[in-house]
Motif scaffolding. Structure first.
Motif, short mmCIF file in Angstrom:
data_model
loop_
_atom_site.label_atom_id
_atom_site.label_comp_id
_atom_site.label_asym_id
_atom_site.label_seq_id
_atom_site.Cartn_x
_atom_site.Cartn_y
_atom_site.Cartn_z
N VAL A 182 0.83 -1.21 0.00
CA VAL A 182 0.00 0.00 0.00
C VAL A 182 0.86 1.25 0.00
CG1 VAL A 182 -1.62 1.35 1.39
CG2 VAL A 182 -2.03 -1.09 1.02
N MET A 183 1.90 1.28 0.83
CA MET A 183 2.78 2.45 0.86
C MET A 183 3.50 2.62 -0.48
SD MET A 183 4.24 1.99 4.77
CE MET A 183 5.38 3.38 4.72
N TRP A 184 3.83 1.51 -1.12
CA TRP A 184 4.45 1.53 -2.45
C TRP A 184 3.46 2.00 -3.51
CZ3 TRP A 184 4.23 -2.79 -6.27
CH2 TRP A 184 5.16 -2.66 -7.30
N PHE A 185 2.23 1.49 -3.47
CA PHE A 185 1.19 1.94 -4.40
C PHE A 185 1.03 3.46 -4.35
CE2 PHE A 185 -1.53 -2.22 -3.95
CZ PHE A 185 -0.67 -2.87 -4.83
N LEU A 186 0.95 3.97 -3.13
CA LEU A 186 0.61 5.38 -2.93
C LEU A 186 1.83 6.30 -2.92
CD1 LEU A 186 -2.06 5.00 -0.09
CD2 LEU A 186 -2.45 5.28 -2.55
N ASN A 187 3.02 5.68 -2.84
CA ASN A 187 4.24 6.48 -2.68
C ASN A 187 4.07 7.47 -1.53
OD1 ASN A 187 6.89 7.27 -3.26
ND2 ASN A 187 6.21 8.88 -4.66
N ASP A 188 3.55 6.96 -0.43
CA ASP A 188 3.21 7.80 0.72
C ASP A 188 3.29 6.95 1.98
OD1 ASP A 188 2.40 9.99 2.16
OD2 ASP A 188 0.31 9.98 1.46
N ARG A 189 3.22 7.60 3.12
CA ARG A 189 3.24 6.88 4.38
C ARG A 189 2.12 7.40 5.28
NH1 ARG A 189 8.99 9.16 6.87
NH2 ARG A 189 8.20 11.22 7.48
N PRO A 190 1.51 6.52 6.07
CA PRO A 190 0.35 6.93 6.88
C PRO A 190 0.75 7.87 8.02
CG PRO A 190 0.98 4.69 7.42
CD PRO A 190 1.80 5.08 6.23
N LYS A 191 -0.22 8.73 8.38
CA LYS A 191 0.01 9.67 9.48
C LYS A 191 -0.43 9.07 10.81
CE LYS A 191 -2.68 12.45 7.29
NZ LYS A 191 -3.55 13.61 6.92
N LYS A 192 -1.57 8.39 10.81
CA LYS A 192 -2.12 7.79 12.02
C LYS A 192 -2.50 6.35 11.75
CE LYS A 192 -4.13 12.13 13.75
NZ LYS A 192 -3.37 12.24 15.03
N GLU A 218 -4.38 5.86 8.13
CA GLU A 218 -4.86 7.12 7.57
C GLU A 218 -3.73 7.82 6.82
OE1 GLU A 218 -6.53 9.51 10.66
OE2 GLU A 218 -8.04 8.02 11.22
N PHE A 219 -3.96 8.04 5.51
CA PHE A 219 -2.97 8.69 4.66
C PHE A 219 -3.40 10.13 4.35
CE2 PHE A 219 -1.95 4.28 4.05
CZ PHE A 219 -0.60 4.24 3.71
N SER A 220 -2.55 10.84 3.65
CA SER A 220 -2.89 12.19 3.21
C SER A 220 -4.04 12.12 2.21
CB SER A 220 -1.68 12.87 2.58
OG SER A 220 -1.18 12.10 1.50
N LYS A 221 -4.67 13.26 1.95
CA LYS A 221 -5.83 13.37 1.06
C LYS A 221 -7.01 12.54 1.57
CE LYS A 221 -3.14 14.38 -3.12
NZ LYS A 221 -2.89 14.01 -4.52
N ASP A 222 -7.05 12.27 2.88
CA ASP A 222 -8.14 11.53 3.52
C ASP A 222 -8.30 10.10 3.02
OD1 ASP A 222 -8.84 13.66 5.18
OD2 ASP A 222 -10.15 14.54 3.65
#
Length: 331
Positions: A182-192, A218-222
């Protein structure tokens, strides 16, 4: 430079052997295995490889420049530290370590030895079906992801070495694959993150920890993600993913990959001809790492991604323990 490798552990470690041996001149020189019956088999199967039960034979061998760690989880940390101190590049089966304190110490040692390369063997990144999903996600329309690690192997909790590991975590041991995807898909990391679980499947066994866990990220952009670690026996071993976007849903299950859209008010389902699993591809992650050591290309997973992933796992472990949603503290 020529890769001369040692492998610790001959379970999944033999998969490491297949990926390393003879790839661009690489050679496995030593296999370290503690099980006496396995040692006899290994000596017959690999007459040209040194087979030893003594980890010091590996770590003190100055000829070895790649250490592939496929031992039980509780040994990873000490073997990683020994590898770094002795100038070995490192491949590690997940999880890298068992707690945040160990992770911080690994990072500290790597800062002192900047020439050491390290990678975690998160092999689902090599699967064409997940590469397709990553390429076809539209983060601007995405609102929810489900990712289920269905183990189908309850005995690995109830009748295996995991019953003896004090800090064993179903999150770090299984869900980690889906968290990484999921983190790879989104190129992002969760906040909470929030984790809850139960022990119903293992309540009468030696394994007294959770056998089922639900993780909310919970990631950015809700964007909200639900990941499960499910040790049930009553299902095939499977990694299932559902991507819910505003105008499209992508589903990967044991029935294959489907893309679902609407046309003139009607549901349209399109099935893609992508095989899963395609395990022969899983050598790619280790081989890309060897290419990285040889200065030929970037690895499939950066060091930052590895530390971010472990930070998320440890935050989820803590959330599970205190039954609260918490912020993820990244190293």
């Amino acid at each position: 430079m020529k890769i001369k490798a040692a492998i610790v552990g001959s379970g999944i470690g033999l998969r490491h052997f297949e990926a390393i041996q003879n790839y661009k001149g690489s050679i496995v020189k030593v296999i370290c295995e503690s099980n006496k019956s396995k040692i006899k088999i290994l000596k017959k199967k690999f007459p040209n490889v040194q087979i030893t039960s003594n980890f010091k034979d590996v770590i003190k061998n100055q000829d070895i420049n790649l250490l592939s760690i496929a031992s039980y989880d509780q040994f990873h940390y000490d073997q990683i530290i020994a590898g770094i101190k002795n100038q070995k590049n490192l491949i590690i089966e997940k999880p890298m370590c068992l707690n945040i304190s160990q992770l911080k110490k690994i990072r500290s040692y790597l800062k002192k030895e900047k020439k050491i390369n390290i990678i975690s063997n998160l092999v689902l990144r090599t699967e064409p079906i997940f590469k397709y999903i990553k390429k076809n996600i539209n983060k601007n329309n995405l609102f929810y992801i489900e990712a289920d690690y269905i183990w189908g192997r309850l005995y690995k909790l109830t009748d295996d070495w995991r019953t003896k590991v004090k800090n064993y975590s179903l999150i770090s041991g299984t869900a980690i694959h889906m968290i990484d995807l999921v983190m790879w898909f989104l190129n992002d990391r969760p906040k909470k993150v929030l984790a809850i679980g139960n022990k119903i499947l293992t309540s009468k066994s030696k394994f007294k920890k959770e056998s089922f866990v639900v993780c909310i990220l919970e990631f950015s952009k809700d964007i909200i993600v639900k990941i499960t670690a499910n040790s049930t026996n009553d299902y095939d071993h499977m990694h299932e993913v559902k991507i819910f976007q505003k105008y499209k849903t992508i589903i990967q299950s044991k029935n294959g990959l489907e893309v679902i859209t609407q046309s003139r008010g009607k549901i349209v389902k399109r099935k893609l001809n992508l095989r899963y699993p395609l395990k022969k591809n899983r050598k790619q992650l280790i081989r890309s790492f060897i290419d990285n050591i040889l200065k030929k290309k970037e690895p499939m997973m950066s060091l930052k991604e590895q530390f971010d992933l472990m930070s998320v796992c440890f935050a989820l472990n803590r959330s599970l323990k205190i039954s609260k949603k918490i912020d993820v503290e990244y190293l």
